[in-house]
Structures are given as C-alpha cells and as structure tokens.
Motif scaffolding. Structure first.
Motif, short mmCIF file in Angstrom:
data_model
loop_
_atom_site.label_atom_id
_atom_site.label_comp_id
_atom_site.label_asym_id
_atom_site.label_seq_id
_atom_site.Cartn_x
_atom_site.Cartn_y
_atom_site.Cartn_z
N VAL A 42 1.03 -1.19 -0.31
CA VAL A 42 0.18 0.12 -0.11
C VAL A 42 0.66 1.09 0.12
N ARG A 43 0.50 2.15 -0.80
CA ARG A 43 1.28 3.24 -0.88
C ARG A 43 1.11 4.24 0.47
N THR A 44 2.39 4.52 1.10
CA THR A 44 2.50 5.06 2.34
C THR A 44 1.65 6.31 2.66
N ASP A 45 1.82 7.29 1.43
CA ASP A 45 0.98 8.41 1.60
C ASP A 45 -0.51 8.22 1.59
N LEU A 46 -1.00 7.13 1.15
CA LEU A 46 -2.16 7.09 1.06
C LEU A 46 -2.72 6.52 2.27
N VAL A 47 -2.07 5.70 2.93
CA VAL A 47 -2.25 5.38 4.54
C VAL A 47 -2.23 6.28 5.49
N HIS A 48 -1.18 7.20 5.19
CA HIS A 48 -1.46 8.63 6.07
C HIS A 48 -2.66 9.37 5.97
N LEU A 49 -2.83 9.38 4.72
CA LEU A 49 -4.25 10.23 4.45
C LEU A 49 -5.13 9.51 5.13
N VAL A 50 -5.44 8.14 4.81
CA VAL A 50 -6.65 7.75 5.31
C VAL A 50 -6.66 7.55 7.08
N ASN A 51 -5.68 7.52 7.58
CA ASN A 51 -5.45 7.61 8.94
C ASN A 51 -5.67 8.91 9.51
N SER A 52 -5.46 10.05 8.63
CA SER A 52 -5.57 11.40 9.43
C SER A 52 -7.15 11.94 9.25
N ILE A 53 -7.68 11.09 8.61
CA ILE A 53 -9.38 11.24 8.49
C ILE A 53 -10.14 10.41 9.94
N THR A 54 -10.77 11.38 10.60
CA THR A 54 -11.26 10.79 11.73
C THR A 54 -12.85 10.94 12.29
N GLN A 55 -13.24 11.81 11.20
CA GLN A 55 -14.88 11.84 11.34
C GLN A 55 -15.61 11.15 10.32
N VAL A 56 -15.33 10.60 9.30
CA VAL A 56 -15.91 9.73 8.29
C VAL A 56 -15.08 8.44 7.90
N PRO A 57 -15.80 7.45 7.58
CA PRO A 57 -14.97 6.25 6.92
C PRO A 57 -14.29 6.54 5.75
N ALA A 58 -12.95 6.18 5.80
CA ALA A 58 -12.22 6.30 4.54
C ALA A 58 -11.31 5.02 4.42
N TYR A 59 -10.88 4.64 3.21
CA TYR A 59 -10.14 3.29 3.05
C TYR A 59 -9.58 3.45 1.72
N ILE A 60 -8.55 2.59 1.28
CA ILE A 60 -7.95 2.24 0.15
C ILE A 60 -8.46 0.75 -0.40
#
Length: 283
Positions: free
Chosen positions: A104-122
């Motif tokens: 998994v692209r590291t930058d995408l993982v960081h982006l997903v984990n930074s979102i705390t108010q709604v579901p987000a995934y890769i």
C-alpha cells in the motif's frame, strides 16, 4: 475466465439490448427469433463487412483495427467504460500478475489515518480493501476480523448478512450491480491476476445473486453516489461516496464516505466518535 467466450457473450448482450427502431432501422414487420439487432445489422450500422463483424464476435479477429473497433462500439452505443472493456477483450493487457501481497502506498495510508470523522479506505485492483481508518472499522466493517482474501467489498456485499441488512432491497441491488460492473472491468484490465481469478471463482461458487448479475455483462467504474444505510447502532445514515485515483496508476484508489455539514448523519457520526474516544483502551 476465458476472454474469447467473454467477448462473444459481451457483444451478444450489447446487441440484445438494442431495438431496430431505436437506431433507425426499418423492420417491415419481420418477426425476430432473438431480441435486439442481428449481426448483419450491427455490421451495417458500423459500416463494416458482415464477415468482419462475425469474426470479431467469435473472438477470431485479434488484428482488428482501432477504426473498426471504434465503429462497432459506436454502432452498439457503448459507454466509455464499455469501450475500454471491449478493447481489453480484443487486445488483452500484458501486465504481469501480482506475485505477493499488494504494497500500500505510504502517503495514502497516512491520508486515510488522518481522517477521523468519516469512513475512509484504500482499495486495490478489484475492490479489495488494503487499508482503512477507525471509522470504517466501527461504522461499516472491521476488515481486520477476516483474512486478507475476504477483505473485499464484493464479499461484504454478497456474503455478509449483517452488512447487507443495513440496506433496503432496492439500494442493495443497485450497489451490488455497481460492484459487479466494476469487478468485470477490473478483470479485463488484469486478466492474468491469480488473486482476482480466485476472487471471482469464490463469488461465483458461493453466491447465486453474484452469478446472476455477472451474467448480465454490465461494465462500469464506480460513479460518485449517495449511500443510504440503516445502521444498527447509529440509525439512518446518508453518505456521499467519493473515490479518487491518485496519480496515473489505477491499482490503488482512495475512497471517503463524506457527510453533509449540519446533517443528522454528521451529528450521529460525531456522537459515535466521542463515545469511542471516551472508552479506555483494553488492557
């Protein structure tokens, strides 16, 4: 899945959905044994010989020119996604199959984990979930609870009863059709991917509904759409599905289920977040 037989089935299904009067053909009251247009009528509309079209539909024309393929696609009224699919069937991509777990692209993982108010995934090539945030796990599904091979939206939609129960029948069918259409175009892009082949085999074996929708030969990528569900703890939720393709590669995508500011859904998710933060971590 055999690409040659799929090409035949796909073109036949696209012919079957057309009506002569809708494309300007005169029928003179003739009785048709099958629905839709005949092969010679598609050839006429495309401006190609009947022999050319018959060979294409039989999967015997790998050397067909781009011009002829475009003409046939136009005659059949194919969408952009269907045109890509047809091109992939005629000229299968020669990409190499994956030999191990997808990184998994590291930058995408960081982006997903930074979102705390709604579901987000890769997701990966065929809707396989590669990374997800806490809201995805608590509101939609905890993918950590199942093996990687089962971390796909297709498995969840067709084989997970609690997840399916959150949707009314019409919404579930609409979502199921979208996912099958996406899985089909994903297969055409990566016909040699063993993980995708196993995925398709599993769904066809375990879900009659998947088999029925697969046999409709619908093709398409996920469009932006609203998702309504009746969550067992949070009540009715309405979210907007937004998917982005970072960079030029289509192997990984970022998706977030966003909410309208000030909406009941936003309030429900905010309360849920506060409750989760108030629960002390297990020892």
């Amino acid at each position: 899945m055999d690409g040659r037989s799929e090409l035949t089935s796909f073109l036949m299904s696209r012919r079957a959905r057309l009506r002569p009067e809708a494309v300007g053909l005169t029928t003179y009251g003739d009785r048709r044994r099958v629905p839709g247009l005949r092969r010679e009528e598609i050839a006429q509309l495309a401006g190609v010989s009947v022999t050319h079209y018959v060979r294409l539909e039989q999967g015997q024309s790998r050397n067909i020119s781009a011009e002829v393929l475009d003409a046939v696609a136009a005659a059949l009224g194919l969408t952009d996604d269907e045109r890509e699919y047809l091109g992939n069937l005629v000229h299968p991509p020669h990409n190499e199959p994956c030999s191990g777990p997808t990184e998994v692209r590291t930058d995408l993982v960081h982006l997903v984990n930074s979102i705390t108010q709604v579901p987000a995934y890769i997701t990966g090539r065929y809707g396989n979930v590669l990374a997800w945030n806490a809201m995805t796990a608590t509101v939609l599904y905890d993918f950590a609870a199942v093996p990687p091979a089962l971390r796909t939206w297709t498995h969840l939609i067709f084989l997970d009863s609690p997840f399916r129960a959150m949707f009314c029948a019409a919404d579930w069918l609409d979502i199921a059709r979208c996912q099958v259409a996406f899985t089909r175009i994903a297969w055409s892009r990566h016909p040699r991917d063993p993980a995708l082949a196993t995925h398709l085999s599993s769904l066809r074996e375990h879900s009659a509904e998947f088999r029925a929708l697969w046999d409709e030969h619908e093709v398409g990528t996920w469009p932006p759409r609203r998702v309504r569900l009746d969550h067992p703890e949070l009540g009715p939720l309405e979210l907007a599905l937004e998917t982005m393709q970072p960079g030029e590669s289509r192997d990984q995508a970022f998706t977030a289920l966003v909410v309208e500011p000030g909406s009941p859904t936003e309030s429900a998710l905010r309360r849920h977040t506060l409750r989760c933060q108030a629960v002390p971590p297990s020892a």
